[in-house]
Design a protein around this motif. Sequence first.
Motif, PDB file in Angstrom:
ATOM      1  N   LYS A  29      28.710 -18.495 -28.804  1.00 22.31           N
ATOM      2  CA  LYS A  29      29.046 -19.779 -28.443  1.00 22.31           C
ATOM      3  C   LYS A  29      28.767 -19.999 -26.855  1.00 22.31           C
ATOM      4  O   LYS A  29      28.449 -21.228 -26.715  1.00 22.31           O
ATOM      5  N   LEU A  30      28.966 -18.908 -26.099  1.00 19.45           N
ATOM      6  CA  LEU A  30      29.213 -19.247 -24.572  1.00 19.45           C
ATOM      7  C   LEU A  30      27.721 -19.383 -24.429  1.00 19.45           C
ATOM      8  O   LEU A  30      27.389 -20.358 -23.385  1.00 19.45           O
ATOM      9  N   ARG A  31      26.768 -18.966 -24.872  1.00 19.71           N
ATOM     10  CA  ARG A  31      25.350 -19.373 -24.574  1.00 19.71           C
ATOM     11  C   ARG A  31      25.020 -20.392 -24.725  1.00 19.71           C
ATOM     12  O   ARG A  31      24.168 -21.102 -24.051  1.00 19.71           O
ATOM     13  N   SER A  32      25.289 -20.968 -25.964  1.00 19.41           N
ATOM     14  CA  SER A  32      24.943 -22.462 -26.532  1.00 19.41           C
ATOM     15  C   SER A  32      25.413 -23.372 -25.554  1.00 19.41           C
ATOM     16  O   SER A  32      24.590 -24.098 -25.039  1.00 19.41           O
ATOM     17  N   ILE A  33      26.757 -23.356 -24.967  1.00 16.55           N
ATOM     18  CA  ILE A  33      27.299 -24.172 -23.858  1.00 16.55           C
ATOM     19  C   ILE A  33      26.471 -23.929 -22.651  1.00 16.55           C
ATOM     20  O   ILE A  33      26.302 -25.139 -22.250  1.00 16.55           O
ATOM     21  N   GLY A  34      26.373 -22.930 -22.283  1.00 24.62           N
ATOM     22  CA  GLY A  34      25.602 -22.469 -21.218  1.00 24.62           C
ATOM     23  C   GLY A  34      24.180 -23.238 -21.072  1.00 24.62           C
ATOM     24  O   GLY A  34      23.851 -23.916 -20.052  1.00 24.62           O
ATOM     25  N   LYS A  35      23.447 -22.829 -22.297  1.00 24.94           N
ATOM     26  CA  LYS A  35      22.002 -23.609 -22.217  1.00 24.94           C
ATOM     27  C   LYS A  35      22.393 -25.008 -22.001  1.00 24.94           C
ATOM     28  O   LYS A  35      21.253 -25.825 -21.432  1.00 24.94           O
ATOM     29  N   LEU A  36      23.118 -25.788 -22.784  1.00 23.92           N
ATOM     30  CA  LEU A  36      23.233 -27.070 -22.799  1.00 23.92           C
ATOM     31  C   LEU A  36      23.600 -27.727 -21.451  1.00 23.92           C
ATOM     32  O   LEU A  36      23.087 -28.739 -20.945  1.00 23.92           O
ATOM     33  N   ALA A  37      24.659 -27.083 -20.635  1.00 23.48           N
ATOM     34  CA  ALA A  37      24.918 -27.423 -19.290  1.00 23.48           C
ATOM     35  C   ALA A  37      23.750 -27.094 -18.423  1.00 23.48           C
ATOM     36  O   ALA A  37      23.294 -27.906 -17.360  1.00 23.48           O
ATOM     37  N   GLY A  38      23.013 -25.925 -18.543  1.00 30.28           N
ATOM     38  CA  GLY A  38      21.896 -25.630 -17.652  1.00 30.28           C
ATOM     39  C   GLY A  38      20.602 -26.826 -17.964  1.00 30.28           C
ATOM     40  O   GLY A  38      19.956 -27.445 -17.036  1.00 30.28           O
ATOM     41  N   SER A  39      20.314 -27.389 -19.075  1.00 29.05           N
ATOM     42  CA  SER A  39      19.417 -28.211 -19.569  1.00 29.05           C
ATOM     43  C   SER A  39      19.980 -29.591 -18.813  1.00 29.05           C
ATOM     44  O   SER A  39      19.189 -30.327 -18.095  1.00 29.05           O
ATOM     45  N   LEU A  40      21.275 -30.010 -18.730  1.00 27.52           N
ATOM     46  CA  LEU A  40      21.672 -31.305 -17.998  1.00 27.52           C
ATOM     47  C   LEU A  40      21.378 -30.939 -16.807  1.00 27.52           C
ATOM     48  O   LEU A  40      21.076 -32.047 -15.877  1.00 27.52           O
ATOM     49  N   ILE A  41      21.554 -29.718 -16.028  1.00 27.32           N
ATOM     50  CA  ILE A  41      21.663 -29.730 -14.566  1.00 27.32           C
ATOM     51  C   ILE A  41      20.027 -29.963 -14.237  1.00 27.32           C
ATOM     52  O   ILE A  41      19.653 -30.792 -13.461  1.00 27.32           O
ATOM     53  N   LEU A  42      18.985 -29.457 -15.191  1.00 33.30           N
ATOM     54  CA  LEU A  42      17.843 -29.462 -14.872  1.00 33.30           C
ATOM     55  C   LEU A  42      17.287 -30.955 -14.957  1.00 33.30           C
ATOM     56  O   LEU A  42      16.468 -31.498 -14.178  1.00 33.30           O
ATOM     57  N   LEU A  43      17.621 -31.702 -15.984  1.00 34.84           N
ATOM     58  CA  LEU A  43      17.701 -32.918 -16.095  1.00 34.84           C
ATOM     59  C   LEU A  43      17.849 -33.675 -14.839  1.00 34.84           C
ATOM     60  O   LEU A  43      17.119 -34.482 -14.606  1.00 34.84           O
ATOM     61  N   LEU A  44      19.096 -33.563 -14.454  1.00 34.66           N
ATOM     62  CA  LEU A  44      19.412 -34.298 -13.226  1.00 34.66           C
ATOM     63  C   LEU A  44      18.584 -34.195 -12.060  1.00 34.66           C
ATOM     64  O   LEU A  44      18.246 -34.721 -11.281  1.00 34.66           O
ATOM     65  N   VAL A  45      18.145 -32.840 -12.025  1.00 33.71           N
ATOM     66  CA  VAL A  45      17.231 -32.225 -10.694  1.00 33.71           C
ATOM     67  C   VAL A  45      15.842 -33.022 -11.096  1.00 33.71           C
ATOM     68  O   VAL A  45      15.240 -33.377 -10.065  1.00 33.71           O
ATOM     69  N   LEU A  46      15.510 -33.244 -12.290  1.00 35.55           N
ATOM     70  CA  LEU A  46      14.252 -34.062 -12.408  1.00 35.55           C
ATOM     71  C   LEU A  46      14.146 -35.256 -12.043  1.00 35.55           C
ATOM     72  O   LEU A  46      13.402 -35.975 -11.594  1.00 35.55           O
ATOM     73  N   LEU A  47      15.249 -35.827 -12.436  1.00 39.01           N
ATOM     74  CA  LEU A  47      15.597 -37.286 -12.317  1.00 39.01           C
ATOM     75  C   LEU A  47      16.151 -37.739 -10.898  1.00 39.01           C
ATOM     76  O   LEU A  47      16.298 -38.866 -10.621  1.00 39.01           O
ATOM     77  N   ARG A  48      16.489 -36.772  -9.933  1.00 34.27           N
ATOM     78  CA  ARG A  48      16.891 -37.290  -8.872  1.00 34.27           C
ATOM     79  C   ARG A  48      16.069 -38.132  -8.022  1.00 34.27           C
ATOM     80  O   ARG A  48      16.724 -39.006  -7.283  1.00 34.27           O
ATOM     81  N   PRO A  49      14.464 -38.131  -8.144  1.00 40.36           N
ATOM     82  CA  PRO A  49      13.819 -39.285  -7.366  1.00 40.36           C
ATOM     83  C   PRO A  49      14.274 -40.754  -7.943  1.00 40.36           C
ATOM     84  O   PRO A  49      14.256 -41.718  -7.224  1.00 40.36           O
ATOM     85  N   LEU A  50      14.597 -40.894  -9.186  1.00 44.20           N
ATOM     86  CA  LEU A  50      15.048 -41.959  -9.668  1.00 44.20           C
ATOM     87  C   LEU A  50      16.364 -42.544  -8.944  1.00 44.20           C
ATOM     88  O   LEU A  50      16.518 -43.576  -8.902  1.00 44.20           O
ATOM     89  N   VAL A  51      17.178 -41.380  -9.074  1.00 40.83           N
ATOM     90  CA  VAL A  51      18.302 -41.818  -8.488  1.00 40.83           C
ATOM     91  C   VAL A  51      18.321 -42.229  -6.956  1.00 40.83           C
ATOM     92  O   VAL A  51      19.273 -43.103  -6.658  1.00 40.83           O
ATOM     93  N   GLN A  52      17.537 -41.472  -6.199  1.00 42.48           N
ATOM     94  CA  GLN A  52      17.684 -41.736  -4.765  1.00 42.48           C
ATOM     95  C   GLN A  52      16.738 -43.012  -4.444  1.00 42.48           C
ATOM     96  O   GLN A  52      16.547 -43.280  -3.247  1.00 42.48           O
ATOM     97  N   TRP A  53      15.846 -43.281  -5.347  1.00 37.60           N
ATOM     98  CA  TRP A  53      14.804 -44.518  -5.243  1.00 37.60           C
ATOM     99  C   TRP A  53      15.569 -45.688  -4.780  1.00 37.60           C
ATOM    100  O   TRP A  53      16.494 -46.242  -5.389  1.00 37.60           O
TER     101      TRP A  53
END
Length: 154
Positions: A29-53
């Motif tokens: 279960k810990l790996r599933s939660i970790g992958k979900l959190a990691g995916s959200l972090i990666l998504l935020l890094v990808l969308l950072r230009p839209l947030v700062q635009w």
Amino acid sequence: MEFFRQWLVGIIGAALILTVFYAIIPEGKLRSIGKLAGSLILLLVLLRPLVQWRPAWDFSYEAYAGQIQRQISELQEENEKKMESIIADQVAAYISDKGAQLGVHCCPAVSTKLRDGIPYPDTVTMDVPFQQELADYISRELGIPVERQVWQER
């Protein structure tokens, strides 16, 4: 270009950190939660230009209100000048017609002065020698006293 480079470095850095993070998380279960959190972090890094635009244009009311006020002032000044010119031309034509009726052929120049925002005939410059009857008419009908009437010297 610098912003694009920083964005790519951020994505690569986040991906490397998440890869190491996924490798050390145990199965379950810990790996599933970790992958979900990691995916959200990666998504935020990808969308950072839209947030700062920030858009290049400004939609603030104050900027447009100031611009509108300046344009209104310019248009009012232009309108006043046109009105002064029209009134001066009409009064000059009126004096010229009255002079012709009295046997005086003239081309007067009239200047105006604002009173309560309205241009009134203020002075008249005549291109003919002094004519008492016409001077009295200008004074009586147009409100331009003899002191503000300039007549040509004899």
